[in-house]
Motif scaffolding. Structure first.
Motif, PDB file in Angstrom:
ATOM      1  N   VAL A  91       0.819  -1.211   0.000  1.00  0.00           N
ATOM      2  CA  VAL A  91       0.000   0.000   0.000  1.00  0.00           C
ATOM      3  C   VAL A  91       0.854   1.263   0.000  1.00  0.00           C
ATOM      4  CG1 VAL A  91      -0.286   0.103   2.520  1.00  0.00           C
ATOM      5  CG2 VAL A  91      -2.047   1.039   1.044  1.00  0.00           C
ATOM      6  N   ASP A  92       1.991   1.242   0.679  1.00  0.00           N
ATOM      7  CA  ASP A  92       2.844   2.430   0.706  1.00  0.00           C
ATOM      8  C   ASP A  92       3.457   2.706  -0.665  1.00  0.00           C
ATOM      9  OD1 ASP A  92       2.546   3.167   3.468  1.00  0.00           O
ATOM     10  OD2 ASP A  92       3.717   1.389   3.959  1.00  0.00           O
ATOM     11  N   LYS A  93       3.883   1.658  -1.337  1.00  0.00           N
ATOM     12  CA  LYS A  93       4.426   1.824  -2.686  1.00  0.00           C
ATOM     13  C   LYS A  93       3.355   2.345  -3.633  1.00  0.00           C
ATOM     14  CE  LYS A  93       6.928  -0.716  -6.288  1.00  0.00           C
ATOM     15  NZ  LYS A  93       7.513  -2.043  -6.663  1.00  0.00           N
ATOM     16  N   ALA A  94       2.148   1.848  -3.487  1.00  0.00           N
ATOM     17  CA  ALA A  94       1.052   2.280  -4.352  1.00  0.00           C
ATOM     18  C   ALA A  94       0.712   3.750  -4.156  1.00  0.00           C
ATOM     19  CB  ALA A  94      -0.180   1.426  -4.090  1.00  0.00           C
ATOM     20  N   LEU A  95       0.932   4.265  -2.951  1.00  0.00           N
ATOM     21  CA  LEU A  95       0.596   5.661  -2.668  1.00  0.00           C
ATOM     22  C   LEU A  95       1.690   6.643  -3.079  1.00  0.00           C
ATOM     23  CD1 LEU A  95      -1.246   5.452   0.770  1.00  0.00           C
ATOM     24  CD2 LEU A  95      -2.215   6.069  -1.454  1.00  0.00           C
ATOM     25  N   VAL A  96       2.872   6.156  -3.437  1.00  0.00           N
ATOM     26  CA  VAL A  96       3.969   7.063  -3.815  1.00  0.00           C
ATOM     27  C   VAL A  96       3.563   7.990  -4.958  1.00  0.00           C
ATOM     28  CG1 VAL A  96       6.293   7.194  -4.811  1.00  0.00           C
ATOM     29  CG2 VAL A  96       5.853   5.674  -2.881  1.00  0.00           C
ATOM     30  N   PRO A  97       3.060   7.479  -6.101  1.00  0.00           N
ATOM     31  CA  PRO A  97       2.688   8.400  -7.179  1.00  0.00           C
ATOM     32  C   PRO A  97       1.505   9.297  -6.819  1.00  0.00           C
ATOM     33  CG  PRO A  97       2.052   6.154  -7.729  1.00  0.00           C
ATOM     34  CD  PRO A  97       2.924   6.072  -6.515  1.00  0.00           C
ATOM     35  N   VAL A  98       0.602   8.795  -5.967  1.00  0.00           N
ATOM     36  CA  VAL A  98      -0.535   9.606  -5.534  1.00  0.00           C
ATOM     37  C   VAL A  98      -0.047  10.816  -4.743  1.00  0.00           C
ATOM     38  CG1 VAL A  98      -2.592   9.652  -4.061  1.00  0.00           C
ATOM     39  CG2 VAL A  98      -2.137   7.658  -5.524  1.00  0.00           C
ATOM     40  N   LEU A  99       0.808  10.573  -3.760  1.00  0.00           N
ATOM     41  CA  LEU A  99       1.301  11.672  -2.925  1.00  0.00           C
ATOM     42  C   LEU A  99       2.200  12.601  -3.720  1.00  0.00           C
ATOM     43  CD1 LEU A  99       1.997   9.765   0.419  1.00  0.00           C
ATOM     44  CD2 LEU A  99      -0.069  10.978  -0.308  1.00  0.00           C
ATOM     45  N   ASP A 100       2.960  12.057  -4.669  1.00  0.00           N
ATOM     46  CA  ASP A 100       3.788  12.902  -5.524  1.00  0.00           C
ATOM     47  C   ASP A 100       2.912  13.834  -6.353  1.00  0.00           C
ATOM     48  OD1 ASP A 100       6.414  13.613  -6.779  1.00  0.00           O
ATOM     49  OD2 ASP A 100       5.423  12.809  -8.569  1.00  0.00           O
ATOM     50  N   GLY A 101       1.807  13.289  -6.867  1.00  0.00           N
ATOM     51  CA  GLY A 101       0.896  14.122  -7.637  1.00  0.00           C
ATOM     52  C   GLY A 101       0.292  15.237  -6.805  1.00  0.00           C
ATOM     53  N   LEU A 102      -0.048  14.939  -5.552  1.00  0.00           N
ATOM     54  CA  LEU A 102      -0.616  15.967  -4.677  1.00  0.00           C
ATOM     55  C   LEU A 102       0.412  17.039  -4.340  1.00  0.00           C
ATOM     56  CD1 LEU A 102      -2.717  13.710  -2.272  1.00  0.00           C
ATOM     57  CD2 LEU A 102      -3.510  15.016  -4.240  1.00  0.00           C
ATOM     58  N   ARG A 103       1.659  16.643  -4.182  1.00  0.00           N
ATOM     59  CA  ARG A 103       2.713  17.620  -3.894  1.00  0.00           C
ATOM     60  C   ARG A 103       2.939  18.563  -5.080  1.00  0.00           C
ATOM     61  NH1 ARG A 103       5.442  12.892  -1.142  1.00  0.00           N
ATOM     62  NH2 ARG A 103       5.602  13.445   1.071  1.00  0.00           N
ATOM     63  N   ARG A 104       2.691  18.082  -6.288  1.00  0.00           N
ATOM     64  CA  ARG A 104       2.907  18.890  -7.482  1.00  0.00           C
ATOM     65  C   ARG A 104       1.741  19.829  -7.788  1.00  0.00           C
ATOM     66  NH1 ARG A 104       7.109  17.118 -10.782  1.00  0.00           N
ATOM     67  NH2 ARG A 104       8.153  15.239 -10.013  1.00  0.00           N
ATOM     68  N   ALA A 105       0.592  19.582  -7.158  1.00  0.00           N
ATOM     69  CA  ALA A 105      -0.593  20.386  -7.414  1.00  0.00           C
ATOM     70  C   ALA A 105      -0.578  21.655  -6.570  1.00  0.00           C
ATOM     71  CB  ALA A 105      -1.847  19.571  -7.112  1.00  0.00           C
ATOM     72  N   SER A 106      -1.207  22.711  -7.077  1.00  0.00           N
ATOM     73  CA  SER A 106      -1.267  23.959  -6.317  1.00  0.00           C
ATOM     74  C   SER A 106      -2.339  23.865  -5.240  1.00  0.00           C
ATOM     75  CB  SER A 106      -1.586  25.137  -7.244  1.00  0.00           C
ATOM     76  OG  SER A 106      -2.981  25.237  -7.476  1.00  0.00           O
ATOM     77  N   PRO A 107      -2.176  24.574  -4.129  1.00  0.00           N
ATOM     78  CA  PRO A 107      -3.206  24.550  -3.086  1.00  0.00           C
ATOM     79  C   PRO A 107      -4.573  24.987  -3.615  1.00  0.00           C
ATOM     80  CG  PRO A 107      -1.179  25.489  -2.229  1.00  0.00           C
ATOM     81  CD  PRO A 107      -0.968  25.317  -3.705  1.00  0.00           C
ATOM     82  N   GLN A 108      -4.602  26.055  -4.410  1.00  0.00           N
ATOM     83  CA  GLN A 108      -5.878  26.522  -4.968  1.00  0.00           C
ATOM     84  C   GLN A 108      -6.469  25.486  -5.913  1.00  0.00           C
ATOM     85  OE1 GLN A 108      -6.724  30.707  -6.446  1.00  0.00           O
ATOM     86  NE2 GLN A 108      -6.413  29.656  -8.399  1.00  0.00           N
ATOM     87  N   GLY A 109      -5.608  24.885  -6.734  1.00  0.00           N
ATOM     88  CA  GLY A 109      -6.083  23.871  -7.668  1.00  0.00           C
ATOM     89  C   GLY A 109      -6.659  22.664  -6.954  1.00  0.00           C
ATOM     90  N   LEU A 110      -6.015  22.240  -5.872  1.00  0.00           N
ATOM     91  CA  LEU A 110      -6.515  21.104  -5.107  1.00  0.00           C
ATOM     92  C   LEU A 110      -7.867  21.419  -4.466  1.00  0.00           C
ATOM     93  CD1 LEU A 110      -3.294  19.795  -3.315  1.00  0.00           C
ATOM     94  CD2 LEU A 110      -4.564  18.664  -5.154  1.00  0.00           C
ATOM     95  N   ALA A 111      -7.966  22.597  -3.857  1.00  0.00           N
ATOM     96  CA  ALA A 111      -9.212  22.963  -3.171  1.00  0.00           C
ATOM     97  C   ALA A 111     -10.368  23.065  -4.158  1.00  0.00           C
ATOM     98  CB  ALA A 111      -9.026  24.277  -2.425  1.00  0.00           C
TER      99      ALA A 111
END
Length: 244
Positions: free
Chosen positions: A173-193
């Motif tokens: 599960v941790d390996k599977a979440l690596v690209p997910v969390l990387d994608g969230l880190r690359r997104a802007s706060p306004q874009g995410l909200a």
């Protein structure tokens, strides 16, 4: 001792349920700590997203039947997850029962490992998945929801992903979440909200339309004679009187 442990790494805050004596059951205290912690991270500009996870072999065993939280307080916690202006990612590698599925369904993205099992056990206790329907029904396959609401059967992570209860099932599960969390880190706060507002619109409408009725329904069920028999039988490790 706190029932919620926290940490952070590169903008991702971790909120870890740590109430192993009752398998992370939803007591009034755990619900309050979770809501306060999530609200704090929601206002923290250094946090891009939140990972909700657990210690031990159980993500959440549902309501603490010895001291269940007020249904309104639990609804407020699920609403906090849904309306938080940051994505909430569930990391599960253990058992999830009853109200725990409500927490899971409220999250934006979820991943479960091979040790994960799921069950909506309320009907076997004289109850119903009332308030957790608010995030569950808008996000879960309706035919599967009917089956598991009514039968209380246990199912695995692969089935949970198939019926859209979770986003993905993975061996690691941790390996599977690596690209997910990387994608969230690359997104802007306004874009995410703004993006989260779009994808949670139907769930937020469910809370607005049905929360009050389902809170009342949940309280009535918990106060019923049948539910008292179901919970007593559960604690005494026996079948309730209605089992054929």
């Amino acid at each position: 001792m706190k029932l919620v442990r926290t940490g952070r790494e590169r903008g991702i805050a971790t909120v870890r349920m740590d109430s192993q004596t009752n398998r992370n059951s939803l007591s009034a205290r755990l619900v309050a700590e979770l809501r306060e912690t999530l609200a704090r991270y929601g206002e923290d500009d250094t946090v891009r997203a939140v990972v909700l996870t657990h210690t031990g072999n159980t993500f959440c065993a549902g309501a603490d039947l010895g001291a269940p939280p007020d249904p309104g307080a639990f609804v407020a916690l699920m609403r906090e997850i849904v309306t938080l202006p940051k994505p909430v990612v569930a990391r599960v590698d253990g058992h999830v029962r009853a109200g725990g599925l409500g927490l899971l369904a409220a999250c934006d993205i979820s991943a479960a490992g091979p040790a994960s099992t799921f069950a909506l056990t309320e009907s076997r206790l004289g109850l119903a998945p009332a308030v957790i329907s608010l995030p569950l029904l808008p996000r879960t396959d309706p035919r599967a929801a009917a089956r598991y609401y009514l039968t209380g059967e246990r199912f695995d992570a692969t089935e949970a992903a198939r019926i859209s209860l979770i986003t993905l099932a993975a061996e690691d599960v941790d390996k599977a979440l690596v690209p997910v969390l990387d994608g969230l880190r690359r997104a802007s706060p306004q874009g995410l909200a703004a993006s989260k507002e779009l994808v949670t619109a139907t769930v937020r409408e469910s809370f607005d339309q049905y929360a009050e009725d389902l809170i009342a329904r949940s309280a009535a069920l918990f106060a019923s004679a049948e539910a008292r028999e179901g919970m007593t039988a559960f604690h005494e490790r026996r079948d309730p009187a209605w089992v054929l």
